[in-house]
Design a protein around this motif. Structure first.
Motif, PDB file in Angstrom:
ATOM      1  N   TYR A   1       0.922  -1.306  -0.076  1.00 49.24           N
ATOM      2  CA  TYR A   1      -0.032   0.108  -0.040  1.00 49.24           C
ATOM      3  C   TYR A   1       0.883   1.421  -0.075  1.00 49.24           C
ATOM      4  CZ  TYR A   1       0.785   0.045   5.216  1.00 49.24           C
ATOM      5  OH  TYR A   1       1.315   0.215   6.218  1.00 49.24           O
ATOM      6  N   SER A   2       0.423   2.609  -0.303  1.00 43.64           N
ATOM      7  CA  SER A   2       1.166   3.548  -0.281  1.00 43.64           C
ATOM      8  C   SER A   2       0.240   4.701   0.101  1.00 43.64           C
ATOM      9  CB  SER A   2       1.747   3.822  -1.700  1.00 43.64           C
ATOM     10  OG  SER A   2       2.491   4.873  -1.844  1.00 43.64           O
ATOM     11  N   THR A   3       0.255   4.830   1.654  1.00 49.65           N
ATOM     12  CA  THR A   3      -0.515   6.234   1.796  1.00 49.65           C
ATOM     13  C   THR A   3      -0.160   6.543   3.286  1.00 49.65           C
ATOM     14  OG1 THR A   3      -2.817   6.984   2.666  1.00 49.65           O
ATOM     15  CG2 THR A   3      -2.452   4.641   2.844  1.00 49.65           C
ATOM     16  N   ALA A   4      -0.161   7.817   3.561  1.00 48.32           N
ATOM     17  CA  ALA A   4       0.398   8.041   4.893  1.00 48.32           C
ATOM     18  C   ALA A   4      -0.959   8.094   6.001  1.00 48.32           C
ATOM     19  CB  ALA A   4       0.658   9.471   4.937  1.00 48.32           C
ATOM     20  N   GLY A   5      -2.107   7.358   5.339  1.00 54.34           N
ATOM     21  CA  GLY A   5      -3.257   7.233   6.117  1.00 54.34           C
ATOM     22  C   GLY A   5      -3.839   8.466   6.934  1.00 54.34           C
ATOM     23  N   GLN A   6      -3.971   8.548   8.120  1.00 52.15           N
ATOM     24  CA  GLN A   6      -4.486   9.181   8.997  1.00 52.15           C
ATOM     25  C   GLN A   6      -3.512  10.598   9.009  1.00 52.15           C
ATOM     26  OE1 GLN A   6      -4.413   7.524  12.522  1.00 52.15           O
ATOM     27  NE2 GLN A   6      -2.464   7.583  13.112  1.00 52.15           N
ATOM     28  N   LEU A   7      -2.259  10.751   8.331  1.00 58.36           N
ATOM     29  CA  LEU A   7      -1.664  11.889   8.382  1.00 58.36           C
ATOM     30  C   LEU A   7      -1.539  12.398   6.926  1.00 58.36           C
ATOM     31  CD1 LEU A   7       1.950  11.148  10.034  1.00 58.36           C
ATOM     32  CD2 LEU A   7       0.206  13.085  10.786  1.00 58.36           C
ATOM     33  N   SER A   8      -2.202  11.774   5.914  1.00 57.88           N
ATOM     34  CA  SER A   8      -2.213  12.178   4.690  1.00 57.88           C
ATOM     35  C   SER A   8      -3.140  13.655   4.407  1.00 57.88           C
ATOM     36  CB  SER A   8      -2.750  11.053   3.905  1.00 57.88           C
ATOM     37  OG  SER A   8      -2.742  11.336   2.367  1.00 57.88           O
ATOM     38  N   PRO A   9      -2.350  14.538   3.600  1.00 57.45           N
ATOM     39  CA  PRO A   9      -3.019  15.893   3.246  1.00 57.45           C
ATOM     40  C   PRO A   9      -4.639  15.817   3.142  1.00 57.45           C
ATOM     41  CG  PRO A   9      -0.785  15.852   2.669  1.00 57.45           C
ATOM     42  CD  PRO A   9      -1.200  14.530   3.074  1.00 57.45           C
ATOM     43  N   LEU A  10      -4.785  15.374   1.744  1.00 56.61           N
ATOM     44  CA  LEU A  10      -6.168  15.270   1.468  1.00 56.61           C
ATOM     45  C   LEU A  10      -6.985  14.413   1.921  1.00 56.61           C
ATOM     46  CD1 LEU A  10      -5.520  15.559  -2.290  1.00 56.61           C
ATOM     47  CD2 LEU A  10      -6.211  17.483  -0.915  1.00 56.61           C
ATOM     48  N   LEU A  11      -6.695  13.237   2.867  1.00 56.94           N
ATOM     49  CA  LEU A  11      -7.493  12.553   3.636  1.00 56.94           C
ATOM     50  C   LEU A  11      -7.928  13.208   4.886  1.00 56.94           C
ATOM     51  CD1 LEU A  11      -5.972   8.871   3.346  1.00 56.94           C
ATOM     52  CD2 LEU A  11      -7.872  10.065   2.144  1.00 56.94           C
TER      53      LEU A  11
ATOM     54  N   GLY B   1       0.214  -5.128   9.619  1.00 48.16           N
ATOM     55  CA  GLY B   1       1.256  -6.093   9.037  1.00 48.16           C
ATOM     56  C   GLY B   1       0.843  -7.103   8.369  1.00 48.16           C
ATOM     57  N   CYS B   2      -0.743  -7.530   8.328  1.00 54.21           N
ATOM     58  CA  CYS B   2      -1.308  -8.677   7.824  1.00 54.21           C
ATOM     59  C   CYS B   2      -2.698  -8.283   7.571  1.00 54.21           C
ATOM     60  CB  CYS B   2      -0.982  -9.846   8.745  1.00 54.21           C
ATOM     61  SG  CYS B   2      -1.537 -11.352   7.750  1.00 54.21           S
ATOM     62  N   ILE B   3      -3.101  -8.620   6.254  1.00 52.52           N
ATOM     63  CA  ILE B   3      -4.463  -8.633   5.995  1.00 52.52           C
ATOM     64  C   ILE B   3      -5.054  -9.939   5.562  1.00 52.52           C
ATOM     65  CG2 ILE B   3      -4.668  -6.072   5.585  1.00 52.52           C
ATOM     66  CD1 ILE B   3      -4.505  -6.782   2.637  1.00 52.52           C
ATOM     67  N   LYS B   4      -6.398 -10.049   5.402  1.00 56.49           N
ATOM     68  CA  LYS B   4      -7.028 -11.188   4.882  1.00 56.49           C
ATOM     69  C   LYS B   4      -7.574 -11.053   3.412  1.00 56.49           C
ATOM     70  CE  LYS B   4      -8.568 -14.977   7.590  1.00 56.49           C
ATOM     71  NZ  LYS B   4      -7.428 -15.314   8.312  1.00 56.49           N
ATOM     72  N   VAL B   5      -7.148 -11.714   2.569  1.00 50.96           N
ATOM     73  CA  VAL B   5      -7.693 -11.416   1.245  1.00 50.96           C
ATOM     74  C   VAL B   5      -8.057 -12.985   0.691  1.00 50.96           C
ATOM     75  CG1 VAL B   5      -7.170 -10.743  -1.119  1.00 50.96           C
ATOM     76  CG2 VAL B   5      -5.964  -9.483   0.776  1.00 50.96           C
ATOM     77  N   ARG B   6      -9.212 -13.014   0.361  1.00 51.68           N
ATOM     78  CA  ARG B   6      -9.827 -14.335  -0.042  1.00 51.68           C
ATOM     79  C   ARG B   6      -9.399 -15.457   0.997  1.00 51.68           C
ATOM     80  NH1 ARG B   6      -9.001 -15.117  -6.785  1.00 51.68           N
ATOM     81  NH2 ARG B   6     -10.756 -13.545  -7.197  1.00 51.68           N
ATOM     82  N   GLY B   7      -9.504 -14.940   2.195  1.00 45.23           N
ATOM     83  CA  GLY B   7      -9.462 -15.964   3.364  1.00 45.23           C
ATOM     84  C   GLY B   7      -7.900 -16.537   3.648  1.00 45.23           C
ATOM     85  N   LYS B   8      -7.071 -15.643   2.996  1.00 47.47           N
ATOM     86  CA  LYS B   8      -5.589 -15.907   3.241  1.00 47.47           C
ATOM     87  C   LYS B   8      -4.996 -14.861   3.970  1.00 47.47           C
ATOM     88  CE  LYS B   8      -1.253 -17.033   0.755  1.00 47.47           C
ATOM     89  NZ  LYS B   8      -0.567 -17.185  -0.387  1.00 47.47           N
ATOM     90  N   ASP B   9      -4.018 -15.102   4.928  1.00 46.75           N
ATOM     91  CA  ASP B   9      -3.285 -14.165   5.540  1.00 46.75           C
ATOM     92  C   ASP B   9      -2.090 -13.589   4.696  1.00 46.75           C
ATOM     93  OD1 ASP B   9      -4.792 -14.033   7.865  1.00 46.75           O
ATOM     94  OD2 ASP B   9      -3.874 -15.714   8.697  1.00 46.75           O
ATOM     95  N   VAL B  10      -2.041 -12.415   4.477  1.00 44.80           N
ATOM     96  CA  VAL B  10      -1.382 -11.945   3.619  1.00 44.80           C
ATOM     97  C   VAL B  10      -0.479 -10.572   4.058  1.00 44.80           C
ATOM     98  CG1 VAL B  10      -1.010 -10.626   1.321  1.00 44.80           C
ATOM     99  CG2 VAL B  10      -2.978 -12.414   1.709  1.00 44.80           C
ATOM    100  N   PRO B  11       0.784 -10.896   4.125  1.00 40.44           N
ATOM    101  CA  PRO B  11       1.471  -9.840   5.022  1.00 40.44           C
ATOM    102  C   PRO B  11       1.584  -8.385   4.122  1.00 40.44           C
ATOM    103  CG  PRO B  11       3.256 -11.522   3.799  1.00 40.44           C
ATOM    104  CD  PRO B  11       1.607 -12.153   3.708  1.00 40.44           C
ATOM    105  N   THR B  12       1.914  -7.408   4.856  1.00 42.59           N
ATOM    106  CA  THR B  12       1.613  -6.169   4.239  1.00 42.59           C
ATOM    107  C   THR B  12       2.958  -5.324   4.144  1.00 42.59           C
ATOM    108  OG1 THR B  12       0.965  -5.053   6.053  1.00 42.59           O
ATOM    109  CG2 THR B  12      -0.857  -5.821   4.609  1.00 42.59           C
ATOM    110  N   GLY B  13       3.226  -4.379   3.210  1.00 42.01           N
ATOM    111  CA  GLY B  13       4.393  -3.676   3.190  1.00 42.01           C
ATOM    112  C   GLY B  13       4.166  -2.403   2.592  1.00 42.01           C
ATOM    113  N   SER B  14       4.785  -1.196   2.982  1.00 44.34           N
ATOM    114  CA  SER B  14       4.214   0.093   2.424  1.00 44.34           C
ATOM    115  C   SER B  14       5.167   0.726   1.575  1.00 44.34           C
ATOM    116  CB  SER B  14       3.911   0.951   3.730  1.00 44.34           C
ATOM    117  OG  SER B  14       3.767   2.319   3.273  1.00 44.34           O
ATOM    118  N   LEU B  15       4.959   1.629   0.721  1.00 42.21           N
ATOM    119  CA  LEU B  15       5.746   2.519  -0.247  1.00 42.21           C
ATOM    120  C   LEU B  15       6.005   3.722   0.348  1.00 42.21           C
ATOM    121  CD1 LEU B  15       4.839   0.940  -3.666  1.00 42.21           C
ATOM    122  CD2 LEU B  15       6.714   0.165  -2.418  1.00 42.21           C
TER     123      LEU B  15
END
Lengths: 136, 402
Positions: free
Chosen positions: B197-207, B338-352
């Motif tokens: 993923y690639s967002t500053a989330g709660q710190l992101s300007p336009l969000l 650090g981990c999300i569920k996609v199609r029932g599978k645990d998928v590790p996350t990383g950020s750009l």
């Protein structure tokens, strides 16, 4: 006392034909866990392994390797992070097969644990600011 | 309680403005309530630090003796081609440009170790840059060849002008195929091996200003470690994107075009970036101050990672083939776990996008404002909002004919 260390062995072309690892096991009673190997006859070879055994035997084994002409580096020096270039983005975290990268929960800084690194090199090219550097 | 930007600036000048970051405001509003928080807080600072391909710099290198007309000629900076289709000695250095002799993806995946983004970083760092140019020669601009070192301190202007930055929300990229793919969202392992993923989330300007109530053309911002301005809406600005009940877009939505004097920026905040198998780009640091003009504006800044949803997109097929399918939505809080569920599978996350750097930007902007060094500006025109009817259109291909 038993020791276990991760090391990188560089074989000069003239000895890639010799059963060096076999002798580590047979003559010095050491055990090895091979992490990475690239050895072809007549070319410079590379082996990354975890070498374990009694300290005395380990030292003798290392001495044998050195005398044979094998150059030894400790593994932790082989992939290093250039702290001045790391932006702590996290693009390396899910790439690393041995989970050597983790997030520090409070600051969300990316931590790099050398001990978990097996020098596969995946992070080196996957790092966007090219902060991970391999030294072979 | 409505405040004006002029009133807030008066407090900033006196060193009395209350400034908090978009992360700090979340707990303050929880503790004190939105109403009291809005009365007490004058400015909320935001920040983001991620790869932004829509970046580049205009340079005016000064006239050589005898003169050369680079316009219409060919120009390179450290072997990276720059755009010269303008006036005699004005050039544009784009972040994604790469040397003509770069092997690209000929040896797949290509490394892309050096490109326009790296030249921008080195230029800002004060390093000498090698300029080579050929031109056709005219009566008033007779010279046909130029090879020289240039330095940012000597050239007339160096202006960072990023056509699309600070995307309001972004895709979460995964790979459903059975082979590794190399994308602008990083290396994606097969069979849902990871999610980037690639967002500053709660710190992101336009969000933090989802309906562009305070951020507009002319808004003064932190840009690349210096001061810049919002120049326009960014390209692909899409205010009509699907939004949640909190007003926050659930898809890529608004964008910013930003501009600023490159000479006062810093290389730590404009980092040359290489995406394996994809290309070169520039990682840009941006921070936007949000003046708390009303309770409503404050409420929007209290958005937290849990309230920001992003779509999960398969980059092996859906993205590349322009299919609208998504694999579900996930919150920024889940992504950061650090981990999300996609199609029932645990998928590790990383950020750009770097959250620590985004925090540093929001913190730096906060300090500048607290010290009275950075005053806020009144936008001179709003960004197109939901009511503008603007949408993000695909290319309509038409045959050129005989």
């Amino acid at each position: 006392m038993d020791v276990s260390r991760r090391i990188v062995l560089h074989f000069p072309p003239n000895i890639t034909g010799q059963p060096v690892v076999y002798r580590l096991v047979k003559d010095f009673g050491l055990t090895f866990n091979l992490l990475k190997a690239s050895v072809s006859p007549g070319e410079e070879g590379l082996m990354v392994m975890e070498l374990s055994g009694k300290q005395e035997n380990y030292d003798k084994g290392i001495q044998y390797l050195t005398e044979t002409g094998v150059e030894i580096q400790s593994l932790s020096q082989d992939v290093v992070r250039d702290e001045s270039r790391c932006t702590h983005c996290g693009a390396c975290i899910a790439i690393c097969p041995t989970l050597a990268f983790s997030l520090e929960p409070k600051t969300r800084n990316v931590l790099f644990d050398h001990n978990k690194c097996v020098v596969c090199g995946l992070c080196v090219k996957a790092c966007p600011p090219r902060a991970m550097i391999s030294h072979f | 309680m409505a405040k004006t930007i002029a009133e807030i600036n008066e407090k900033i000048r006196k060193g009395k403005a209350v400034v908090v970051t978009a992360e700090e405001v979340i707990d303050i509003a929880k503790e004190k309530g939105v109403s009291r928080a809005a009365e007490e807080i004058d400015v909320v600072t935001t920040g983001t630090f991620g790869p932004m391909c829509g970046s580049g710099a205009f340079l005016n290198i000064g006239h050589s003796r005898p003169r050369i007309k680079l316009g219409g000629g060919k120009v390179y900076l450290n072997d990276v081609p720059v755009y010269a289709g303008m006036a005699a000695v004005d050039i544009f250095l784009g972040a994604t440009a790469i040397p003509d002799d770069d092997p690209r993806n000929k040896f797949y995946p290509g490394d892309f170790n050096y490109g326009g983004g790296h030249v921008i970083e080195e230029l800002v760092a004060g390093k000498d840059i090698r300029l080579t140019a050929t031109a056709f020669g005219t009566d008033c601009y007779p010279r046909k060849k130029l090879e020289t070192l240039i330095n940012i301190k000597d050239i007339n202007e160096a202006i960072l002008f990023n056509l699309r930055n600070a995307y309001q929300n972004y895709n979460v990229a995964v790979n459903l195929s059975d082979k590794v793919i190399y994308t602008y969202m990083g290396v994606l392992k097969p069979n849902l091996g990871n999610a980037h993923y690639s967002t500053a989330g709660q710190l992101s300007p336009l969000l933090n200003d989802p309906y562009y109530k305070t951020i507009g053309v002319g808004t003064k911002i932190f840009l690349g470690g210096g001061v810049g301005y919002v120049a326009w809406n960014g390209t692909q600005h899409n205010p009509a994107a699907l939004r949640g009940d909190n007003g926050v877009p659930r898809r890529g939505a608004g964008t910013l075009a930003v501009i600023g004097d490159l000479k006062q920026m810093k290389p730590e905040w404009l980092v040359g970036t290489s995406m394996l198998g994809y290309g070169c780009t520039l990682t840009v640091g941006i921070g936007v101050p949000i003046p708390i003009l009303s309770e409503e504006v404050l409420r929007y800044t209290t958005v937290s990672d849990a309230g920001i949803l992003a779509p999960i997109v398969d980059y092996s097929e859906a993205y590349s083939q322009m299919k609208p399918d998504i694999l579900g939505e996930v919150s920024c809080a889940e992504l950061k776990s650090g981990c999300i569920k996609v199609r029932g599978k645990d998928v590790p996350t990383g950020s750009l996008s770097s959250y620590p750097k985004a925090m540093e930007i929001a913190g730096t902007l906060k300090k500048w404002i607290e010290k009275g060094e950075f005053l806020l500006t009144e936008p001179v025109a709003p960004l197109p909002g939901v009511e503008s009817g603007i949408t993000f259109k695909p290319l309509k291909e038409r045959p050129i004919g005989e």
